[in-house]
Enzyme design. Structure first.
Site, PDB file in Angstrom:
ATOM      1  N   ASN A  93       0.808  -1.232   0.000  1.00 32.34           N
ATOM      2  CA  ASN A  93       0.000   0.000   0.000  1.00 32.34           C
ATOM      3  C   ASN A  93       0.834   1.272   0.000  1.00 32.34           C
ATOM      4  O   ASN A  93       0.398   2.295  -0.534  1.00 32.34           O
ATOM      5  CB  ASN A  93      -0.925  -0.028   1.229  1.00 32.34           C
ATOM      6  N   SER A 148      -4.520   2.750  -8.271  1.00 24.90           N
ATOM      7  CA  SER A 148      -5.302   3.994  -8.317  1.00 24.90           C
ATOM      8  C   SER A 148      -6.036   4.046  -9.649  1.00 24.90           C
ATOM      9  O   SER A 148      -5.598   3.424 -10.631  1.00 24.90           O
ATOM     10  CB  SER A 148      -4.342   5.191  -8.234  1.00 24.90           C
ATOM     11  N   TYR A 162       3.314   9.923 -11.382  1.00 28.84           N
ATOM     12  CA  TYR A 162       2.468   9.114 -10.479  1.00 28.84           C
ATOM     13  C   TYR A 162       1.600   8.157 -11.299  1.00 28.84           C
ATOM     14  O   TYR A 162       1.526   6.960 -11.007  1.00 28.84           O
ATOM     15  CB  TYR A 162       1.595  10.037  -9.635  1.00 28.84           C
ATOM     16  N   SER A 165       3.518   5.317 -12.751  1.00 30.68           N
ATOM     17  CA  SER A 165       3.888   4.292 -11.759  1.00 30.68           C
ATOM     18  C   SER A 165       2.714   3.367 -11.462  1.00 30.68           C
ATOM     19  O   SER A 165       2.888   2.163 -11.269  1.00 30.68           O
ATOM     20  CB  SER A 165       4.406   4.948 -10.470  1.00 30.68           C
ATOM     21  N   LYS A 166       1.501   3.921 -11.435  1.00 25.09           N
ATOM     22  CA  LYS A 166       0.333   3.092 -11.125  1.00 25.09           C
ATOM     23  C   LYS A 166      -0.072   2.250 -12.346  1.00 25.09           C
ATOM     24  O   LYS A 166      -0.586   1.131 -12.191  1.00 25.09           O
ATOM     25  CB  LYS A 166      -0.836   3.958 -10.644  1.00 25.09           C
TER      26      LYS A 166
HETATM   27  P1  NDP Z   1      -1.355   8.657   3.128  1.00 19.27           P
HETATM   28  O1  NDP Z   1      -0.388   9.747   2.835  1.00 19.27           O
HETATM   29  O2  NDP Z   1      -2.426   8.883   4.127  1.00 19.27           O
HETATM   30  O3  NDP Z   1      -0.562   7.338   3.537  1.00 19.27           O
HETATM   31  C1  NDP Z   1       0.559   6.918   2.817  1.00 19.27           C
HETATM   32  C2  NDP Z   1       1.264   5.851   3.619  1.00 19.27           C
HETATM   33  O4  NDP Z   1       2.404   5.413   2.872  1.00 19.27           O
HETATM   34  C3  NDP Z   1       1.749   6.392   4.942  1.00 19.27           C
HETATM   35  O5  NDP Z   1       1.630   5.408   5.955  1.00 19.27           O
HETATM   36  C4  NDP Z   1       3.212   6.714   4.655  1.00 19.27           C
HETATM   37  O6  NDP Z   1       3.989   6.545   5.827  1.00 19.27           O
HETATM   38  C5  NDP Z   1       3.559   5.602   3.666  1.00 19.27           C
HETATM   39  N1  NDP Z   1       4.714   5.963   2.858  1.00 19.27           N
HETATM   40  C6  NDP Z   1       4.797   6.913   1.886  1.00 19.27           C
HETATM   41  N2  NDP Z   1       6.062   6.970   1.406  1.00 19.27           N
HETATM   42  C7  NDP Z   1       6.777   6.041   2.094  1.00 19.27           C
HETATM   43  C8  NDP Z   1       8.135   5.636   2.084  1.00 19.27           C
HETATM   44  N3  NDP Z   1       9.033   6.162   1.252  1.00 19.27           N
HETATM   45  N4  NDP Z   1       8.521   4.648   2.934  1.00 19.27           N
HETATM   46  C9  NDP Z   1       7.633   4.085   3.799  1.00 19.27           C
HETATM   47  N5  NDP Z   1       6.341   4.435   3.848  1.00 19.27           N
HETATM   48  C10 NDP Z   1       5.918   5.399   3.023  1.00 19.27           C
HETATM   49  O7  NDP Z   1      -1.965   8.273   1.714  1.00 19.27           O
HETATM   50  P2  NDP Z   1      -3.066   7.206   1.243  1.00 19.27           P
HETATM   51  O8  NDP Z   1      -3.529   6.378   2.360  1.00 19.27           O
HETATM   52  O9  NDP Z   1      -4.004   7.954   0.429  1.00 19.27           O
HETATM   53  O10 NDP Z   1      -2.151   6.324   0.251  1.00 19.27           O
HETATM   54  C11 NDP Z   1      -2.067   4.911   0.317  1.00 19.27           C
HETATM   55  C12 NDP Z   1      -2.047   4.347  -1.089  1.00 19.27           C
HETATM   56  O11 NDP Z   1      -3.297   4.635  -1.724  1.00 19.27           O
HETATM   57  C13 NDP Z   1      -0.969   4.917  -1.999  1.00 19.27           C
HETATM   58  O12 NDP Z   1      -0.367   3.877  -2.728  1.00 19.27           O
HETATM   59  C14 NDP Z   1      -1.742   5.849  -2.919  1.00 19.27           C
HETATM   60  O13 NDP Z   1      -1.122   6.009  -4.169  1.00 19.27           O
HETATM   61  C15 NDP Z   1      -3.068   5.109  -3.032  1.00 19.27           C
HETATM   62  N6  NDP Z   1      -4.212   5.914  -3.460  1.00 19.27           N
HETATM   63  C16 NDP Z   1      -4.693   6.957  -2.699  1.00 19.27           C
HETATM   64  C17 NDP Z   1      -5.777   7.696  -3.143  1.00 19.27           C
HETATM   65  C18 NDP Z   1      -6.337   8.844  -2.372  1.00 19.27           C
HETATM   66  O14 NDP Z   1      -7.189   9.574  -2.909  1.00 19.27           O
HETATM   67  N7  NDP Z   1      -5.962   9.060  -1.145  1.00 19.27           N
HETATM   68  C19 NDP Z   1      -6.432   7.393  -4.425  1.00 19.27           C
HETATM   69  C20 NDP Z   1      -5.859   6.278  -5.129  1.00 19.27           C
HETATM   70  C21 NDP Z   1      -4.801   5.580  -4.654  1.00 19.27           C
HETATM   71  P3  NDP Z   1       5.071   7.595   6.380  1.00 19.27           P
HETATM   72  O15 NDP Z   1       4.637   8.962   5.983  1.00 19.27           O
HETATM   73  O16 NDP Z   1       5.057   7.331   7.853  1.00 19.27           O
HETATM   74  O17 NDP Z   1       6.347   7.160   5.743  1.00 19.27           O
END
Ligand code: NDP
Length: 278
Positions: A93, A148, A162, A165-166
């Site tokens: 995720n 996504s 982005y 990548s998806k």
């Molecule tokens: P958030 O920003 O709320 O959460 C993202 C999570 O990914 C956090 O726990 C963050 O942890 C972690 N993360 C990001 N970069 C890193 C890194 N380099 N190393 C380790 N952990 C990382 O976003 P979402 O919950 O929205 O995103 C989750 C997934 O859902 C993603 O893949 C996103 O592309 C996808 N998505 C989201 C949508 C939306 O509208 N929100 C729509 C479609 C897809 P930390 O910051 O602690 O490192």
């Protein structure tokens, strides 16, 4: 018996948003869980939230670090096996859009930004999958990737890297699903539309701007026909469905779109045909 009783799951990016909601749901449904992210404070909050719902501390393994780092990827697998002796479910995720350092969008996004974005959203998934496979093969386990609707086939011109990548991730889901079903491992993905999470904060958008944007989306039937924006918990439920072999055993290499109808409408729908007829 709870549906993930005796199961062990790793959910990457579980310090916030969709990953956190998924980890909480899995743990509530009986799974032992490894949670991870870079932000140790948020990770601690996620752990507290899991425990608040009655899950014993011994069911939660915490790994702090960057998912693109080889040592963190290794620690995620090793510490899970050391603590819980198996892996049944991997949810890839962690991810998101990353702002170009120069603030460029679209075709002007830099190659550094391309590398960074692909490293996070695609390469880390490949490595985590490869490292988890020997363990998932033993348990006949399940992988759910979080993609996504930005993966296409419609364009996403501003967030070029982005969306690339998806798109790559979706093809990886299909390819790995066929490779790995030979070993009894299922791979699928969820492809959400807009979800309220920490993603806009991670992009550096001020709260009032992202709220304004979400209101535009909520109020337009051409953006989100369902007229509401999803909560992380709604995506978590779909991830749990795809990770639950009793519920979805015949679904292989599928992209489950969860977007309130967003991808079913085009700009042409913005025309009010009935008005034109008068
Ligand atoms: P958030 O920003 O709320 O959460 C993202 C999570 O990914 C956090 O726990 C963050 O942890 C972690 N993360 C990001 N970069 C890193 C890194 N380099 N190393 C380790 N952990 C990382 O976003 P979402 O919950 O929205 O995103 C989750 C997934 O859902 C993603 O893949 C996103 O592309 C996808 N998505 C989201 C949508 C939306 O509208 N929100 C729509 C479609 C897809 P930390 O910051 O602690 O490192």
């Amino acid at each position: 018996m709870k549906r993930f009783e005796d199961k062990v799951a790793i959910v990457t990016g579980s310090s916030n948003g969709i990953g956190r909601a998924t980890a909480i749901l899995f743990a509530q449904e009986g799974a032992k869980i490894t949670i991870t992210g870079r932000n140790s404070q948020r990770l601690e909050e996620a752990k507290q939230e899991i425990q608040k719902s009655g899950v014993p501390e011994a069911h939660v393994n915490v790994v702090v670090g960057d998912i693109t780092s080889n040592s963190v990827q290794e620690e995620l697998i090793q510490s899970t096996v050391d603590k819980f002796a198996r892996i049944d479910i991997l949810v890839n995720n962690a991810g998101g859009a990353i702002l170009d350092k120069m603030g460029n969008l679209g075709v002007n996004q830099s190659l550094d930004n391309f590398d960074e974005t692909l490293n996070l959203n695609m390469k880390s998934v490949i490595v985590m999958t490869q490292k988890a496979v020997p363990h998932l093969e033993k348990t006949k386990g399940d992988i759910v990737n979080v993609s996504s609707i930005a993966s296409g086939p419609r364009s996403v011109p501003d967030f070029n890297n982005y969306s690339l990548s998806k798109a790559a991730l979706d093809q990886y889901t299909r390819n790995s699903a066929i490779n790995l079903i030979e070993k009894g491992i299922r791979v699928n993905s969820v492809n959400p539309g807009v979800v309220v999470t920490g993603a806009s904060e991670a992009l550096g958008l001020p709260k009032e701007i992202s709220e304004k944007y979400l209101n535009v989306l909520r109020n337009s039937k051409h953006c989100v026909p369902a007229r509401f924006v999803a909560k992380a918990e709604q995506i978590a439920q779909a991830i749990a469905f795809l990770a639950d072999r009793n519920m979805s055993s015949y679904i292989i290499g599928h992209q489950l779109v969860i977007d309130g109808g967003t991808t079913l409408v085009t700009g042409m729908n913005a025309t009010n045909f009935a008005e034109l007829m008068n």
